[in-house]
Design a protein around this motif. Structure first.
Motif, PDB file in Angstrom:
ATOM      1  N   SER A 157       0.826  -1.198   0.000  1.00  0.00           N
ATOM      2  CA  SER A 157       0.000   0.000   0.000  1.00  0.00           C
ATOM      3  C   SER A 157       0.857   1.242   0.000  1.00  0.00           C
ATOM      4  CB  SER A 157      -0.904  -0.007   1.236  1.00  0.00           C
ATOM      5  OG  SER A 157      -0.143   0.262   2.398  1.00  0.00           O
ATOM      6  N   THR A 186       0.530   3.707   2.179  1.00  0.00           N
ATOM      7  CA  THR A 186       0.509   4.362   3.468  1.00  0.00           C
ATOM      8  C   THR A 186       1.878   4.918   3.791  1.00  0.00           C
ATOM      9  OG1 THR A 186      -1.170   2.837   4.271  1.00  0.00           O
ATOM     10  CG2 THR A 186       0.070   4.036   5.933  1.00  0.00           C
ATOM     11  N   ASN A 207       5.145  -0.886   5.727  1.00  0.00           N
ATOM     12  CA  ASN A 207       3.696  -0.860   5.550  1.00  0.00           C
ATOM     13  C   ASN A 207       2.990  -1.771   6.551  1.00  0.00           C
ATOM     14  OD1 ASN A 207       2.364   0.811   3.572  1.00  0.00           O
ATOM     15  ND2 ASN A 207       3.641  -0.156   2.015  1.00  0.00           N
ATOM     16  N   SER A 208       3.577  -2.943   6.819  1.00  0.00           N
ATOM     17  CA  SER A 208       2.980  -3.875   7.772  1.00  0.00           C
ATOM     18  C   SER A 208       2.933  -3.264   9.162  1.00  0.00           C
ATOM     19  CB  SER A 208       3.782  -5.183   7.804  1.00  0.00           C
ATOM     20  OG  SER A 208       3.748  -5.837   6.550  1.00  0.00           O
ATOM     21  N   ASN A 266       3.071   0.005   9.932  1.00  0.00           N
ATOM     22  CA  ASN A 266       2.165   1.156   9.909  1.00  0.00           C
ATOM     23  C   ASN A 266       0.698   0.724   9.954  1.00  0.00           C
ATOM     24  OD1 ASN A 266       4.363   2.855   9.738  1.00  0.00           O
ATOM     25  ND2 ASN A 266       4.131   3.287   7.557  1.00  0.00           N
ATOM     26  N   HIS A 267       0.405  -0.381   9.307  1.00  0.00           N
ATOM     27  CA  HIS A 267      -0.971  -0.881   9.289  1.00  0.00           C
ATOM     28  C   HIS A 267      -1.409  -1.288  10.695  1.00  0.00           C
ATOM     29  CE1 HIS A 267      -4.573  -2.865   7.762  1.00  0.00           C
ATOM     30  NE2 HIS A 267      -4.246  -3.943   8.459  1.00  0.00           N
TER      31      HIS A 267
END
Length: 364
Positions: free
Chosen positions: A17, A19, A198-199, A201-202
Motif C-alpha cells: 500500500s 501508506t 507498511n505492515s 504502519n498498518h
C-alpha cells in the motif's frame, strides 16, 4: 564529447500500500559491509554515487552512511581481521569524499537502535516473504528455486542469515529514510523494507515513511578475469579486481592481463565480447560518455591501446583517493575515531527519536 549529466533514477515497483508518513526534508541512508578496502565496483556502483548525492543535496536534506558491521556477522569473522576491515572501510568513505560536516558517517554497531528495531520488525516480518529472498540462497550457493522445506537448506541456514533483510529494513527505517541509493541487484531488499514498513504502519499507525529506491545509473563492474561475473573480493585471483588503494603500477598490471578475446579490434557487445565491453563500461564511468560512443572512438585502436587508456584513467582518478586514504590511516591524532564517534552520536540521537515513537505506539 559533451558529457552527460549525472542522474539518479527514482524507480521501484511495489505491491504494497501507499501508506506513508510525511517528512519535510529527504533523508537518505545507505550502508556498506566492512570487507576492508572497497574495490572499483563498490566505488563506481555506490561510493562515488554517495559523494555525488552529498554534493548535490539541497539544504536541509539529511544523509547517513554506515559501515554495516552487524551484517558482516552472518558469516564467522576473525575478530582482529574484522576490526581492521572496519577501519579500512571507514577510512575509505572519508577518502572518496564523504564529508562529516555534510553527511553522518558511523558504524552500525555503535547505534544499538538498529538491533532493537530489528527485533521489533521481526514481529511483523513475513516468514514466507523472507523464504523467497535470494540473499540466503546465494550466500549458501543454493539454487534460487530451493525452499525451506529442503533438508539441504535447513541444515545450512542460520537465523542471522535468514533474517538479514529484517536488519536491513531496520537500518533504513530507524532513521526514517525516505530514499535509499541502491544498485539494481538490491531492489528486492528495499522492497522488503517497504513491505515491512507498511505492515508496521498498518498495525500501529503511520510511523515510518515508505522509502523509495534511488537506482544507481552505474552499470555493474565485472571481474577483470571473469567478465561474466561481478567484480568481487571472493574471487580467488587478486588480479580480478582493482582496489581503491592499488598503486598506478598495480592497476596497469591488472588491466593489462584482463581477460578479453582474440578479436583484434574494439567493439561494444556485452553478450558476445564481455571482457572488452567491461573495459569500455569502466571507461564510460570515468569519461561520462556512452559506451557506444566510446566503442566508435576506439574502433580502429588495438585492445592494448584500450587497456592502456583504461588503466591510466583509473589510476589518475584514484590517485587522490589513495593518497587521502593513506593519510587518514597513518594519522596519529585520532581523526578517524573522532569522526566515527561524532557520527555515532548523531545517528543514535536520530534513531532514538524514532524508537521513542515506536515504543510508545507499542506500549513499551
Amino acid at each position: 564529447m559533451r558529457r552527460q549529466p549525472f542522474q539518479w533514477h527514482r524507480s521501484i515497483s511495489s505491491t504494497t500500500s501507499t501508506t506513508s508518513t510525511t517528512t519535510s526534508e529527504p533523508v537518505i541512508f545507505s550502508g556498506i559491509q566492512p570487507t576492508g578496502v572497497p574495490h572499483l565496483g563498490n566505488y563506481l556502483g555506490a561510493l562515488h554515487q554517495w559523494v555525488k548525492l552529498q554534493n548535490n543535496a539541497k539544504p536541509g536534506a539529511k544523509l547517513l552512511f554506515s559501515i554495516v558491521d552487524l551484517h558482516a556477522l552472518t558469516v564467522p569473522q576473525d575478530a582482529a581481521q574484522l576490526r581492521k576491515w572496519r577501519r579500512e572501510a571507514f577510512a575509505t568513505l572519508l577518502a572518496v569524499g564523504l564529508d562529516p560536516k555534510r553527511s553522518t558517517i558511523f558504524y552500525q554497531s555503535a547505534v544499538p537502535a538498529h538491533a532493537e528495531l530489528m527485533w521489533i520488525l521481526s514481529t511483523v516480518a513475513s516468514m514466507g516473504y523472507l523464504s523467497r529472498m535470494t540473499q540466503w540462497k546465494s550466500k549458501l550457493q543454493l539454487p534460487e528455486d530451493i525452499t525451506l522445506e529442503h533438508s539441504e537448506a535447513r541444515a545450512q541456514l542460520r537465523l542471522g542469515l535468514f533474517s538479514y533483510p529484517v536488519l536491513q529494513a531496520a537500518d533504513i527505517l530507524v532513521h526514517k529514510a525516505t530514499h535509499v541509493p541502491v544498485g539494481e541487484d538490491q531492489r528486492q531488499h528495499l522492497e522488503f523494507s517497504r513491505y515491512t514498513a507498511n505492515s508496521f504502519n498498518h498495525l500501529y499507525g503511520p510511523i515510518f515513511p515508505i522509502p523509495e529506491a534511488l537506482i544507481s545509473p552505474a552499470k555493474r563492474v565485472m571481474s577483470l578475469k571473469e567478465p561474466t561475473a561481478k567484480m568481487s573480493k571472493s574471487h580467488a585471483d587478486e588480479r580480478s579486481r582493482i582496489l581503491l588503494t592499488d598503486s598506478p603500477s598495480e592497476i596497469h598490471k591488472k588491466v593489462k592481463v584482463a581477460l578479453t578475446d582474440s578479436e583484434p579490434t574494439v567493439s561494444y557487445d556485452p553478450a558476445r565480447r564481455p571482457g572488452v565491453s567491461n573495459l569500455i563500461e569502466i571507461l564510460s564511468h570515468f569519461e561520462e560518455v556512452p559506451c557506444a560512443a566510446l566503442a566508435a572512438e576506439y574502433q580502429s585502436a588495438s585492445l592494448r591501446t584500450l587497456k592502456e587508456h583504461v588503466a591510466s584513467r583509473i589510476a589518475h582518478h584514484l590517485q587522490e583517493v589513495r593518497e587521502r586514504y593513506i593519510e587518514i590511516m597513518e594519522d596519529q591524532s585520532g581523526y578517524l575515531d573522532t569522526v566515527a564517534q561524532e557520527g555515532a552520536e548523531v545517528a543514535q540521537a536520530n534513531a532514538s527519536q524514532t524508537m521513542r515513537q515506536v515504543r510508545d505506539v507499542m506500549g513499551l
